[in-house]
Design a protein around this motif. Sequence first.
Motif, PDB file in Angstrom:
ATOM      1  N   VAL A   1       0.843  -1.199   0.000  1.00  0.00           N
ATOM      2  CA  VAL A   1       0.000   0.000   0.000  1.00  0.00           C
ATOM      3  C   VAL A   1       0.877   1.248   0.000  1.00  0.00           C
ATOM      4  CG1 VAL A   1      -1.701   1.325   1.335  1.00  0.00           C
ATOM      5  CG2 VAL A   1      -1.934  -1.176   1.133  1.00  0.00           C
ATOM      6  N   ALA A   2       1.929   1.246   0.833  1.00  0.00           N
ATOM      7  CA  ALA A   2       2.838   2.398   0.888  1.00  0.00           C
ATOM      8  C   ALA A   2       3.558   2.594  -0.440  1.00  0.00           C
ATOM      9  CB  ALA A   2       3.848   2.205   2.019  1.00  0.00           C
ATOM     10  N   LEU A   3       3.910   1.502  -1.106  1.00  0.00           N
ATOM     11  CA  LEU A   3       4.571   1.599  -2.403  1.00  0.00           C
ATOM     12  C   LEU A   3       3.672   2.294  -3.420  1.00  0.00           C
ATOM     13  CD1 LEU A   3       7.034   0.819  -4.165  1.00  0.00           C
ATOM     14  CD2 LEU A   3       5.860  -1.338  -4.651  1.00  0.00           C
ATOM     15  N   GLY A   4       2.384   2.037  -3.347  1.00  0.00           N
ATOM     16  CA  GLY A   4       1.442   2.641  -4.282  1.00  0.00           C
ATOM     17  C   GLY A   4       1.059   4.064  -3.948  1.00  0.00           C
ATOM     18  N   ALA A   5       1.551   4.605  -2.845  1.00  0.00           N
ATOM     19  CA  ALA A   5       1.172   5.955  -2.414  1.00  0.00           C
ATOM     20  C   ALA A   5       1.965   7.001  -3.190  1.00  0.00           C
ATOM     21  CB  ALA A   5       1.406   6.108  -0.913  1.00  0.00           C
ATOM     22  N   SER A   6       1.500   7.289  -4.391  1.00  0.00           N
ATOM     23  CA  SER A   6       2.146   8.300  -5.218  1.00  0.00           C
ATOM     24  C   SER A   6       1.107   8.906  -6.139  1.00  0.00           C
ATOM     25  CB  SER A   6       3.279   7.681  -6.044  1.00  0.00           C
ATOM     26  OG  SER A   6       2.775   6.670  -6.898  1.00  0.00           O
ATOM     27  N   GLY A   7       1.417  10.052  -6.696  1.00  0.00           N
ATOM     28  CA  GLY A   7       0.476  10.718  -7.587  1.00  0.00           C
ATOM     29  C   GLY A   7      -0.829  11.025  -6.880  1.00  0.00           C
ATOM     30  N   ALA A   8      -1.939  10.659  -7.512  1.00  0.00           N
ATOM     31  CA  ALA A   8      -3.259  10.913  -6.940  1.00  0.00           C
ATOM     32  C   ALA A   8      -3.509  10.091  -5.680  1.00  0.00           C
ATOM     33  CB  ALA A   8      -4.339  10.598  -7.977  1.00  0.00           C
ATOM     34  N   PHE A   9      -2.679   9.077  -5.419  1.00  0.00           N
ATOM     35  CA  PHE A   9      -2.856   8.205  -4.258  1.00  0.00           C
ATOM     36  C   PHE A   9      -1.852   8.523  -3.152  1.00  0.00           C
ATOM     37  CE2 PHE A   9      -4.361   6.040  -8.007  1.00  0.00           C
ATOM     38  CZ  PHE A   9      -5.537   5.424  -7.612  1.00  0.00           C
TER      39      PHE A   9
ATOM     40  N   LEU B   1      -0.075  -7.969  -3.408  1.00  0.00           N
ATOM     41  CA  LEU B   1      -1.506  -7.881  -3.107  1.00  0.00           C
ATOM     42  C   LEU B   1      -1.854  -6.496  -2.579  1.00  0.00           C
ATOM     43  CD1 LEU B   1      -4.319  -9.137  -2.780  1.00  0.00           C
ATOM     44  CD2 LEU B   1      -3.582  -9.977  -0.533  1.00  0.00           C
ATOM     45  N   GLY B   2      -1.055  -5.966  -1.654  1.00  0.00           N
ATOM     46  CA  GLY B   2      -1.320  -4.629  -1.131  1.00  0.00           C
ATOM     47  C   GLY B   2      -1.276  -3.572  -2.204  1.00  0.00           C
ATOM     48  N   LEU B   3      -0.312  -3.689  -3.128  1.00  0.00           N
ATOM     49  CA  LEU B   3      -0.216  -2.725  -4.220  1.00  0.00           C
ATOM     50  C   LEU B   3      -1.401  -2.852  -5.167  1.00  0.00           C
ATOM     51  CD1 LEU B   3       1.340  -0.548  -5.783  1.00  0.00           C
ATOM     52  CD2 LEU B   3       2.655  -2.379  -6.876  1.00  0.00           C
ATOM     53  N   ALA B   4      -1.764  -4.081  -5.516  1.00  0.00           N
ATOM     54  CA  ALA B   4      -2.864  -4.287  -6.464  1.00  0.00           C
ATOM     55  C   ALA B   4      -4.198  -3.834  -5.897  1.00  0.00           C
ATOM     56  CB  ALA B   4      -2.935  -5.757  -6.867  1.00  0.00           C
ATOM     57  N   LEU B   5      -4.449  -4.099  -4.623  1.00  0.00           N
ATOM     58  CA  LEU B   5      -5.706  -3.687  -4.011  1.00  0.00           C
ATOM     59  C   LEU B   5      -5.812  -2.165  -3.915  1.00  0.00           C
ATOM     60  CD1 LEU B   5      -6.047  -6.291  -1.101  1.00  0.00           C
ATOM     61  CD2 LEU B   5      -7.545  -6.104  -3.100  1.00  0.00           C
ATOM     62  N   SER B   6      -4.729  -1.524  -3.549  1.00  0.00           N
ATOM     63  CA  SER B   6      -4.765  -0.067  -3.344  1.00  0.00           C
ATOM     64  C   SER B   6      -4.587   0.723  -4.630  1.00  0.00           C
ATOM     65  CB  SER B   6      -3.684   0.342  -2.335  1.00  0.00           C
ATOM     66  OG  SER B   6      -2.384   0.074  -2.831  1.00  0.00           O
ATOM     67  N   ARG B   7      -4.115   0.052  -5.692  1.00  0.00           N
ATOM     68  CA  ARG B   7      -3.924   0.735  -6.976  1.00  0.00           C
ATOM     69  C   ARG B   7      -4.600  -0.064  -8.086  1.00  0.00           C
ATOM     70  NH1 ARG B   7      -0.042   4.817  -7.509  1.00  0.00           N
ATOM     71  NH2 ARG B   7      -0.916   4.910  -9.612  1.00  0.00           N
ATOM     72  N   PRO B   8      -5.932  -0.006  -8.174  1.00  0.00           N
ATOM     73  CA  PRO B   8      -6.647  -0.750  -9.213  1.00  0.00           C
ATOM     74  C   PRO B   8      -6.351  -0.262 -10.624  1.00  0.00           C
ATOM     75  CG  PRO B   8      -8.141   0.719  -8.031  1.00  0.00           C
ATOM     76  CD  PRO B   8      -6.848   0.722  -7.280  1.00  0.00           C
TER      77      PRO B   8
ATOM     78  N   PRO C   1      -7.445  -9.300  -6.520  1.00  0.00           N
ATOM     79  CA  PRO C   1      -8.241  -8.675  -7.584  1.00  0.00           C
ATOM     80  C   PRO C   1      -7.773  -9.122  -8.969  1.00  0.00           C
ATOM     81  CG  PRO C   1      -6.575  -7.143  -6.840  1.00  0.00           C
ATOM     82  CD  PRO C   1      -6.414  -8.389  -6.001  1.00  0.00           C
ATOM     83  N   ALA C   2      -8.527  -8.749  -9.980  1.00  0.00           N
ATOM     84  CA  ALA C   2      -8.232  -9.161 -11.354  1.00  0.00           C
ATOM     85  C   ALA C   2      -6.974  -8.507 -11.905  1.00  0.00           C
ATOM     86  CB  ALA C   2      -9.424  -8.835 -12.255  1.00  0.00           C
ATOM     87  N   ASN C   3      -6.481  -7.453 -11.261  1.00  0.00           N
ATOM     88  CA  ASN C   3      -5.267  -6.794 -11.751  1.00  0.00           C
ATOM     89  C   ASN C   3      -3.996  -7.369 -11.127  1.00  0.00           C
ATOM     90  OD1 ASN C   3      -6.050  -5.586  -9.239  1.00  0.00           O
ATOM     91  ND2 ASN C   3      -4.731  -3.838  -9.645  1.00  0.00           N
ATOM     92  N   LEU C   4      -4.103  -8.546 -10.494  1.00  0.00           N
ATOM     93  CA  LEU C   4      -2.945  -9.187  -9.855  1.00  0.00           C
ATOM     94  C   LEU C   4      -2.638 -10.511 -10.545  1.00  0.00           C
ATOM     95  CD1 LEU C   4      -0.807  -9.381  -7.642  1.00  0.00           C
ATOM     96  CD2 LEU C   4      -2.559 -10.344  -6.130  1.00  0.00           C
ATOM     97  N   THR C   5      -1.368 -10.697 -10.894  1.00  0.00           N
ATOM     98  CA  THR C   5      -0.892 -11.928 -11.528  1.00  0.00           C
ATOM     99  C   THR C   5       0.249 -12.498 -10.708  1.00  0.00           C
ATOM    100  OG1 THR C   5      -1.483 -11.112 -13.735  1.00  0.00           O
ATOM    101  CG2 THR C   5       0.106 -12.906 -13.617  1.00  0.00           C
ATOM    102  N   HIS C   6       0.177 -13.789 -10.421  1.00  0.00           N
ATOM    103  CA  HIS C   6       1.172 -14.479  -9.593  1.00  0.00           C
ATOM    104  C   HIS C   6       1.832 -15.569 -10.435  1.00  0.00           C
ATOM    105  CE1 HIS C   6       1.860 -17.088  -5.705  1.00  0.00           C
ATOM    106  NE2 HIS C   6       2.991 -16.719  -6.267  1.00  0.00           N
TER     107      HIS C   6
END
Length: 391
Positions: free
Chosen positions: A58-66, A260-267, A295-300
């Motif tokens: 989640v912290a990694l995705g905290a940039s720009g509008a987020f 998972l944290g990045l994908a959930l917080s950055r759809p 979510p659908a935007n996550l690939t493992h």
Amino acid sequence: MIEAAQFVEAARERGFDWYAGVPCSYLTPFINYVLQDESLHYVSAANEGDAVALIAGVALGASGAFKARRGIAMMQNSGLGNAVSPLTSLTWTFRLPQLLIVTWRGQPGVADEPQHALMGPVTPAMLDTMEIAWELFPTEADAIGPALDRATAHMDSTGRPYALVMQKGSVAPYKLTRKGLSGVRQRALNERAEVQSFAGTGERVSRHDALQRVIAHTPKESTVVLASTGFCGRELYAIDDRENQLYLVGSMGCVTPMALGLALSRPDLNVVALDGDGAALMRMGVFATLGAYGPANLTHLLLDNGAHESTGGQATVSQGVEFARIASACGYALALDGDELAVIDRLFDAKDIDGVRFARLSINTGTPDDLPRPSITPEDVRRRLQTHIGR
């Protein structure tokens, strides 16, 4: 004693809207309150280390509008043991801040169960040893705001976690009136994906060829690739060091909860977790978490060579593990298995997938003799990626 709403709403005003953790009776009021507010997000983690890694995503995705988005990892102090690796080699190394709420079971002078007799007295020393700034959790309403302000100021200035240590009786009870968990996909509860196998000639592909195929499917403009620690990240870096990639250098097994944290917080992003068999075996509980929340935007994608190759090639037990069946049983929306590159093509080309997708690709051991280590520092990799996705 404070009310759960007083703390959670004050935290919300400061950008905290993501929570992950493992329950403790001291935390029950918070978890119950967050679960019943659809504008907040709570992820039930399999262990405390996964919760820390998820909030790091989640912290990694905290940039720009987020940029204003923040997260909280919650745990009993006994769970600090599970969280040591991501706290010392992920959040500290990459400077990915988060607020920790750590309950103080076994606090000296407070009667508790025998399993807390050692951890209680050493909890402050553990936090100090890990260089995690901390203070006691506020027990008066007028102390909540100042405590959160100290925490956020520290997080913003250092890029590192801040802990609030919660004593018994700090928060008044809050009743849980809804059943189930918020955010869990119904498909994960009711359906199981059929495992699709791709049997090739029996000659496994190399990691190099597999990573080249991944690069071809992950355009910089819309995709983030997180690579597991060891040779996976190093070889990806050697092939093509792109600004949409991050290479874990520690915290083995944490690439998937972080993704998972990045994908959930950055759809708005497609997030790819490149895993290894040794890393996946270390934290297999996260398969259930990804299957439930993914979510659908996550690939493992799991590259399985049956060895801890970066430490000398010692064998893992992956030969006897059917990872794709485990992914299917845990609720993944797509589960593939095979030993040819068509597995990767199918993984990325699959359309209309309602949930996280998974593939295990069996690969050869073997790494170039001159394989370099990234010359870019972990902090610079993180900063570069955040700038990229902030656009």
